[in-house]
Design an enzyme around this catalytic site. Sequence first.
Site, PDB file in Angstrom:
ATOM      1  N   CYS A  77      -9.547 -42.796   3.872  1.00  0.00           N
ATOM      2  CA  CYS A  77     -10.805 -42.907   5.031  1.00  0.00           C
ATOM      3  C   CYS A  77     -11.303 -44.320   4.965  1.00  0.00           C
ATOM      4  CB  CYS A  77     -11.631 -42.024   4.449  1.00  0.00           C
ATOM      5  SG  CYS A  77     -13.196 -41.942   5.664  1.00  0.00           S
ATOM      6  N   CYS A 136     -13.080 -44.362  13.116  1.00  0.00           N
ATOM      7  CA  CYS A 136     -12.106 -44.198  12.079  1.00  0.00           C
ATOM      8  C   CYS A 136     -11.380 -45.546  11.560  1.00  0.00           C
ATOM      9  CB  CYS A 136     -11.155 -43.185  12.564  1.00  0.00           C
ATOM     10  SG  CYS A 136      -9.802 -42.703  11.381  1.00  0.00           S
TER      11      CYS A 136
END
Length: 269
Positions: A77, A212
């Site tokens: 992430c 993202c």
Amino acid sequence: MKQTKIIPFTKMHGLGNDFMIVLASDLPCSPQQLPIQQWANRHLGIGFDQLLLVQPLDEAGFYCQIFNADGSEAEQCGNGLRCVAQYVYDRGLIKQRSFPLATRAGVFPVTIQENNRISVALGVPQLQEQRVAIREITLSVLRLGNPHAIVNITDLPNAVHLSAILVDVLGQHIAAHDHFPEGVNVGFVHVIDRTHIQLRTYERGSGETNACGSNACAAVAVGISNGWLDTCVTVELRYGELTIEWPSVNHAIVMTGPATQVFRGEVVL
């Protein structure tokens, strides 16, 4: 009488991609026993895209375990790593501004700069399929810790403006295809020029998110590999911008952007 445990947490976001961050040492049970879906619910819980559990890796760094809003575990992430870096630094858990953060996908160097700018080297993108058709949609497939599929919106049937694309519908459509047995993060890219793109992302396990980081890196890597982009690119997202640099195919791709604390709180388990 059932015993309760009060768990302190911090809510942070990276350009609207939001996280609940918890020290693993504060948990009374294994992560698999946590009510992650309940906590992630934006009406009935705290609300977040991912839960990040942080623990010391050694004297020099930290390990971050990542869970999506549906409770599934993720390998990587990018926005979350920036937030974790700021989290451990702000709390005095580490003194230096450059240090490693590890996830299931590997170890990643981070550097906290001035003016709320944090850089993360996310490794070397591994392009797997340059041009593949999934249900009439042409995309590029690669790994950057976790799996990504990148769509240039000009390759969509009846291509429309990025804002008009039903990202949750198309993203789920692609991510659920048999071609991706572990799912995939799907990025939809509008190339403005050779140094500027716009991006929307469907994240497996969370749906469309405001940003993202790893998908932004994947989108830039695909653009460079296809000759659309130069080696330093601004990625425009709903709530701000990331700078992505990939000097050559043998170097790690580097993402730079902000990390913001929203609030601190406690949850009763």
